[in-house]
Design a protein around this motif. Structure first.
Motif, mmCIF file in Angstrom:
data_model
loop_
_atom_site.group_PDB
_atom_site.id
_atom_site.type_symbol
_atom_site.label_atom_id
_atom_site.label_comp_id
_atom_site.label_asym_id
_atom_site.label_seq_id
_atom_site.Cartn_x
_atom_site.Cartn_y
_atom_site.Cartn_z
ATOM 1 N N VAL A 1 -64.842 3.324 -64.145
ATOM 2 C CA VAL A 1 -63.885 4.398 -63.836
ATOM 3 C C VAL A 1 -62.604 3.794 -63.269
ATOM 4 O O VAL A 1 -61.500 4.169 -63.672
ATOM 5 C CB VAL A 1 -64.503 5.425 -62.865
ATOM 6 C CG1 VAL A 1 -63.455 6.400 -62.360
ATOM 7 C CG2 VAL A 1 -65.651 6.176 -63.532
ATOM 8 N N ILE A 2 -62.748 2.824 -62.359
ATOM 9 C CA ILE A 2 -61.564 2.173 -61.776
ATOM 10 C C ILE A 2 -60.802 1.394 -62.848
ATOM 11 O O ILE A 2 -59.567 1.397 -62.854
ATOM 12 C CB ILE A 2 -61.962 1.277 -60.590
ATOM 13 C CG1 ILE A 2 -62.445 2.168 -59.432
ATOM 14 C CG2 ILE A 2 -60.790 0.407 -60.140
ATOM 15 C CD1 ILE A 2 -63.032 1.408 -58.260
ATOM 16 N N LYS A 3 -61.497 0.789 -63.778
ATOM 17 C CA LYS A 3 -60.825 0.066 -64.865
ATOM 18 C C LYS A 3 -59.995 1.025 -65.719
ATOM 19 O O LYS A 3 -58.887 0.714 -66.142
ATOM 20 C CB LYS A 3 -61.861 -0.653 -65.740
ATOM 21 C CG LYS A 3 -61.253 -1.547 -66.771
ATOM 22 C CD LYS A 3 -62.309 -2.310 -67.540
ATOM 23 C CE LYS A 3 -61.665 -3.213 -68.575
ATOM 24 N NZ LYS A 3 -62.646 -3.958 -69.353
ATOM 25 N N TYR B 1 -66.018 8.483 -52.632
ATOM 26 C CA TYR B 1 -64.949 9.290 -53.209
ATOM 27 C C TYR B 1 -63.770 8.389 -53.570
ATOM 28 O O TYR B 1 -63.356 7.553 -52.778
ATOM 29 C CB TYR B 1 -64.470 10.350 -52.211
ATOM 30 C CG TYR B 1 -65.547 11.316 -51.818
ATOM 31 C CD1 TYR B 1 -65.833 12.418 -52.615
ATOM 32 C CD2 TYR B 1 -66.299 11.113 -50.667
ATOM 33 C CE1 TYR B 1 -66.844 13.302 -52.267
ATOM 34 C CE2 TYR B 1 -67.314 11.988 -50.317
ATOM 35 C CZ TYR B 1 -67.578 13.076 -51.119
ATOM 36 O OH TYR B 1 -68.583 13.946 -50.781
ATOM 37 N N LEU B 2 -63.255 8.582 -54.777
ATOM 38 C CA LEU B 2 -62.055 7.890 -55.245
ATOM 39 C C LEU B 2 -61.009 8.961 -55.529
ATOM 40 O O LEU B 2 -61.238 9.842 -56.367
ATOM 41 C CB LEU B 2 -62.344 7.102 -56.529
ATOM 42 C CG LEU B 2 -63.528 6.138 -56.505
ATOM 43 C CD1 LEU B 2 -63.789 5.605 -57.912
ATOM 44 C CD2 LEU B 2 -63.289 5.014 -55.532
ATOM 45 N N GLU B 3 -59.883 8.902 -54.841
ATOM 46 C CA GLU B 3 -58.854 9.921 -55.026
ATOM 47 C C GLU B 3 -57.666 9.355 -55.795
ATOM 48 O O GLU B 3 -57.145 8.295 -55.454
ATOM 49 C CB GLU B 3 -58.376 10.461 -53.681
ATOM 50 C CG GLU B 3 -57.385 11.592 -53.831
ATOM 51 C CD GLU B 3 -57.022 12.237 -52.517
ATOM 52 O OE1 GLU B 3 -56.423 13.320 -52.571
ATOM 53 O OE2 GLU B 3 -57.317 11.687 -51.446
ATOM 54 N N TYR B 4 -57.273 10.116 -56.834
ATOM 55 C CA TYR B 4 -56.121 9.780 -57.659
ATOM 56 C C TYR B 4 -55.136 10.944 -57.537
ATOM 57 O O TYR B 4 -55.247 11.944 -58.250
ATOM 58 C CB TYR B 4 -56.542 9.556 -59.113
ATOM 59 C CG TYR B 4 -57.411 8.333 -59.281
ATOM 60 C CD1 TYR B 4 -56.835 7.095 -59.550
ATOM 61 C CD2 TYR B 4 -58.789 8.402 -59.145
ATOM 62 C CE1 TYR B 4 -57.618 5.958 -59.693
ATOM 63 C CE2 TYR B 4 -59.582 7.271 -59.279
ATOM 64 C CZ TYR B 4 -58.993 6.059 -59.551
ATOM 65 O OH TYR B 4 -59.779 4.937 -59.679
ATOM 66 N N GLU B 5 -54.209 10.827 -56.593
ATOM 67 C CA GLU B 5 -53.303 11.934 -56.274
ATOM 68 C C GLU B 5 -52.411 12.338 -57.440
ATOM 69 O O GLU B 5 -52.254 13.531 -57.714
ATOM 70 C CB GLU B 5 -52.446 11.566 -55.058
ATOM 71 C CG GLU B 5 -53.252 11.438 -53.788
ATOM 72 C CD GLU B 5 -52.431 10.955 -52.614
ATOM 73 O OE1 GLU B 5 -51.179 11.036 -52.668
ATOM 74 O OE2 GLU B 5 -53.038 10.502 -51.632
ATOM 75 N N LYS B 6 -51.812 11.378 -58.126
ATOM 76 C CA LYS B 6 -50.866 11.684 -59.205
ATOM 77 C C LYS B 6 -51.525 12.495 -60.326
ATOM 78 O O LYS B 6 -50.942 13.426 -60.858
ATOM 79 C CB LYS B 6 -50.266 10.401 -59.769
ATOM 80 C CG LYS B 6 -49.186 10.640 -60.786
ATOM 81 C CD LYS B 6 -48.557 9.348 -61.256
ATOM 82 C CE LYS B 6 -47.494 9.613 -62.301
ATOM 83 N NZ LYS B 6 -46.909 8.376 -62.818
ATOM 84 N N SER B 7 -52.755 12.141 -60.677
ATOM 85 C CA SER B 7 -53.448 12.864 -61.745
ATOM 86 C C SER B 7 -54.288 14.022 -61.221
ATOM 87 O O SER B 7 -54.876 14.762 -62.006
ATOM 88 C CB SER B 7 -54.306 11.903 -62.571
ATOM 89 O OG SER B 7 -55.152 11.149 -61.744
ATOM 90 N N SER C 1 -68.348 14.226 -70.874
ATOM 91 C CA SER C 1 -67.210 13.546 -70.266
ATOM 92 C C SER C 1 -66.122 14.524 -69.834
ATOM 93 O O SER C 1 -66.116 15.691 -70.208
ATOM 94 C CB SER C 1 -66.614 12.552 -71.259
ATOM 95 O OG SER C 1 -66.065 13.238 -72.366
ATOM 96 N N PHE C 2 -65.182 13.951 -69.083
ATOM 97 C CA PHE C 2 -63.969 14.663 -68.678
ATOM 98 C C PHE C 2 -62.839 13.642 -68.647
ATOM 99 O O PHE C 2 -62.966 12.577 -68.034
ATOM 100 C CB PHE C 2 -64.138 15.298 -67.296
ATOM 101 C CG PHE C 2 -62.888 15.985 -66.804
ATOM 102 C CD1 PHE C 2 -62.523 17.221 -67.301
ATOM 103 C CD2 PHE C 2 -62.066 15.381 -65.873
ATOM 104 C CE1 PHE C 2 -61.369 17.855 -66.868
ATOM 105 C CE2 PHE C 2 -60.913 16.001 -65.431
ATOM 106 C CZ PHE C 2 -60.562 17.236 -65.928
ATOM 107 N N ALA C 3 -61.754 13.950 -69.320
ATOM 108 C CA ALA C 3 -60.558 13.102 -69.342
ATOM 109 C C ALA C 3 -60.880 11.665 -69.764
ATOM 110 O O ALA C 3 -60.324 10.710 -69.230
ATOM 111 C CB ALA C 3 -59.857 13.123 -67.989
ATOM 112 N N GLY C 4 -61.807 11.534 -70.696
ATOM 113 C CA GLY C 4 -62.169 10.215 -71.194
ATOM 114 C C GLY C 4 -63.138 9.443 -70.313
ATOM 115 O O GLY C 4 -63.453 8.298 -70.586
#
Length: 141
Positions: free
Chosen positions: A23-25, A41-47, A10-13
């Motif tokens: 993952v989205i949940k 692709y799912l992008e999470y800019e803040k993290s 895993s990575f970051a839980g």
């Protein structure tokens, strides 16, 4: 976000076997989402995360995570240069009784170097010998 990496797990839980919905949940709705017939692709800019999947037999598989941060065994890889990180990875290979091996690519135009460590599911990116980002996934062996 903890950015903790566990080789092969895993990575970051986020477990490397999690489906897209899980993952989205965990991370919430992505800032942007792109998919075609073979990739998502799912992008999470803040993290600073980019989650990717590949499609096989109508299922999204091969979860990969790109991040500009990583913690492994209490070490923040952002604090190390290329030479030190490769030394850390050599030690990981030694602990796992793997023969140290990697693929190297010089990324022209953006002046980055890419080191792919297939056996542990890590791809490191460097710019001017400084850590830029990492891709992690389930190892290929």
């Amino acid at each position: 976000m903890n950015y903790k990496f566990e080789i092969g797990k895993s990575f970051a839980g986020i477990d490397f076997t999690f489906p897209v919905e899980k993952v989205i949940k965990i991370l919430g709705k992505p800032d942007s989402r792109y998919n075609d017939d073979i990739s998502m692709y799912l992008e999470y800019e803040k993290s600073g995360l980019l989650i990717s999947y590949e499609k096989e037999n109508k299922k999204w598989i091969d979860l990969g995570i790109q991040s500009n941060k990583l913690f492994y065994e209490g070490k923040n890889w952002n604090n190390y240069n290329k030479k030190d990180l490769i030394k850390i990875i050599k030690n990981i290979y030694k602990k796992k009784n793997y023969i140290f091996n990697f693929d190297f690519t010089k990324l022209e135009g953006i002046e980055e170097e890419q080191y792919n460590f297939h056996e542990i599911g890590v791809v490191l990116f460097f710019h001017n010998d400084k850590f830029k980002s990492v891709d992690v996934s389930k190892p290929t062996i």
